[in-house]
Design an enzyme around this catalytic site. Structure first.
Site, PDB file in Angstrom:
ATOM      1  N   CYS A 138       0.827  -1.217   0.000  1.00 25.26           N
ATOM      2  CA  CYS A 138       0.000   0.000   0.000  1.00 25.26           C
ATOM      3  C   CYS A 138       0.856   1.259   0.000  1.00 25.26           C
ATOM      4  O   CYS A 138       1.422   1.639   1.026  1.00 25.26           O
ATOM      5  CB  CYS A 138      -0.925  -0.013   1.216  1.00 25.26           C
ATOM      6  SG  CYS A 138      -1.948   1.465   1.331  1.00 25.26           S
ATOM      7  N   CYS A 141      -0.383   4.103   2.227  1.00 22.21           N
ATOM      8  CA  CYS A 141      -0.142   3.851   3.660  1.00 22.21           C
ATOM      9  C   CYS A 141       1.318   4.108   4.018  1.00 22.21           C
ATOM     10  O   CYS A 141       1.630   4.698   5.050  1.00 22.21           O
ATOM     11  CB  CYS A 141      -0.462   2.396   4.028  1.00 22.21           C
ATOM     12  SG  CYS A 141      -1.999   1.762   3.376  1.00 22.21           S
ATOM     13  N   ASP A 142       2.226   3.611   3.187  1.00 21.70           N
ATOM     14  CA  ASP A 142       3.636   3.528   3.587  1.00 21.70           C
ATOM     15  C   ASP A 142       4.603   4.381   2.767  1.00 21.70           C
ATOM     16  O   ASP A 142       5.784   4.457   3.105  1.00 21.70           O
ATOM     17  CB  ASP A 142       4.098   2.055   3.525  1.00 21.70           C
ATOM     18  CG  ASP A 142       3.275   1.159   4.443  1.00 21.70           C
ATOM     19  OD1 ASP A 142       2.834   1.661   5.488  1.00 21.70           O
ATOM     20  OD2 ASP A 142       3.064  -0.020   4.119  1.00 21.70           O
TER      21      ASP A 142
END
Length: 313
Positions: A138, A141-142
Site C-alpha cells: 500500500c 499507507c507507507d
C-alpha cells in the site's frame, strides 16, 4: 430449544467492523462481533499509521485496532475470537439469517459483513521476511517512509500504475517491474507512468528475491524472463501492487458480488441485495481501501442496520 436471535452480528474485525460495533452498540443493538482469523484485519500487518485523523504522533496498526476494540467493548459489544465458516442468508424482509462458526449456529436479524480484502503477494518467502521492513502492498499507507529514496513497484495493472505515480512524487526513483511486454493498466494510467520522469519501467522483469541486513530491504533481485539474466537493484522499499482479493468466498452464491468478488452495495449506503445484510470496508470498496474510509462505511452499515430494525417494528 428456544433459538436466541441476535439483533446484529458483525463478521470481521478491522476498522469497519469495530466502527460498526461502536455505532450498533450505542444504538442498543447488542452486537456480537466475530473477529475471523486475523483479528484487527489488514491494519495489524502495517507498522506505522500516520494518516488516520486524531493521532498526531501516529500509531501502530495493532495498537489502533486494540483501541477500537476497547471502545466497542466499552459499549458492551461481545467479541468472539472465532471465524464464521458458512452463512445461510434469508431473502425475506424481517427474516432470520443463520451463520456458522464451526459447529455453532448463530441467528441474527441483521448481519454486517466487514471481512475486508487481502493484498495479493507473489508468494516469495522473502516477502514475509521483509514485511514491515521495506515490503508493502500500500503506497498511500507507507509511501511517506520512503521520501527521497529508491523503490521498486511490482505489477502491470491500474493499481501498480497508481502506486508508482503516487510514489514518484515522494521518492527519488521508482522502478516498475512488469512481467510481460505490455501494461494491463488503462491508457490514461499508462500515459501518466510514461510522462513521469523518475519512473523507469522494466518490461519482461520479475522479482525473484529480496536482500538486506536485519530484515530491512536493501536490494531487489530481478530476472529478465526473456534472457534469464539476473540483476540487482539497490532499493529501500518494494511495493507489491498486483491487486487485492476480497474475503468473500463464504458468500458466493448467497449475495451479489461484482466480477472481482467484491460485495455490491447500493450507492450511498451499506445495503446489499438482501434485506438485513450490510457490507462495510474493503470487502465492498476496491477504490479507496483506507482505514478511515473503512471506518466511515462501518458507521453507515450500523446506522442502516438500526434503521432496518426500527422499520420492522
Amino acid at each position: 430449544m428456544e433459538q436466541n436471535i441476535l439483533d446484529c452480528v458483525i463478521v470481521g474485525s478491522g476498522p469497519s467492523g469495530f466502527t460498526a460495533a461502536i455505532y450498533a452498540a450505542r444504538a442498543d443493538l447488542k452486537p456480537e462481533l466475530y473477529t475471523g482469523l486475523e483479528p484487527g484485519g489488514q491494519l495489524t500487518t502495517t507498522t506505522e499509521v500516520d494518516n488516520f485523523p486524531g493521532y498526531p504522533a501516529g500509531i501502530t496498526g495493532p495498537e489502533m485496532m486494540m483501541d477500537l476494540q476497547k471502545q466497542a467493548e466499552r459499549f458492551d459489544t461481545k467479541v468472539h475470537y472465532e471465524m464464521i465458516t458458512k452463512v445461510e442468508f434469508s431473502k425475506e424482509v424481517g427474516g432470520v439469517h443463520k451463520l456458522y462458526a464451526g459447529n455453532k449456529e448463530i441467528f441474527a436479524r441483521t448481519v454486517i459483513i466487514s471481512t475486508g480484502a487481502t493484498a495479493k503477494y507473489l508468494g516469495l518467502e522473502d516477502e514475509k521476511k521483509y514485511a514491515g521492513g521495506g515490503v508493502s502492498a500500500c503506497a498511500t499507507c507507507d509511501g511517506f517512509f520512503y521520501k527521497g529514496k529508491d523503490v521498486v513497484v511490482v505489477g502491470a495493472g491500474d493499481t501498480a500504475a497508481e502506486e508508482a505515480t503516487y510514489l514518484a512524487k515522494l521518492c527519488k526513483k521508482v522502478t516498475m517491474l512488469v512481467r510481460k511486454d505490455v501494461f494491463r493498466a488503462s491508457k490514461a494510467m499508462i500515459h501518466r507512468v510514461h510522462s513521469t520522469p523518475n519512473i523507469e519501467v522494466k518490461f519482461h522483469h520479475e522479482l525473484i528475491a529480496i536482500e538486506g541486513e536485519n530484515n530491512l530491504v536493501e536490494r531487489a533481485v530481478v530476472i529478465n524472463n526473456q534472457t534469464q539474466e539476473t540483476s540487482k537493484i539497490d532499493v529501500d522499499g518494494i511495493f507489491i501492487a498486483i491487486g487485492h482479493k476480497p474475503n468473500t468466498d463464504i458468500f458466493v452464491g448467497q449475495i451479489d458480488l461484482d466480477e472481482n468478488g467484491y460485495i455490491v452495495t447500493e450507492r450511498g449506503s451499506a445495503r446489499t441485495n438482501l434485506p438485513g445484510v450490510f457490507a462495510a470496508g474493503d470487502v465492498q470498496d476496491h477504490i479507496y481501501r483506507q482505514a478511515i474510509t473503512a471506518a466511515g462505511s462501518g458507521c453507515m452499515a450500523a446506522m442502516d442496520a438500526e434503521k432496518y430494525l426500527a422499520e420492522l417494528h
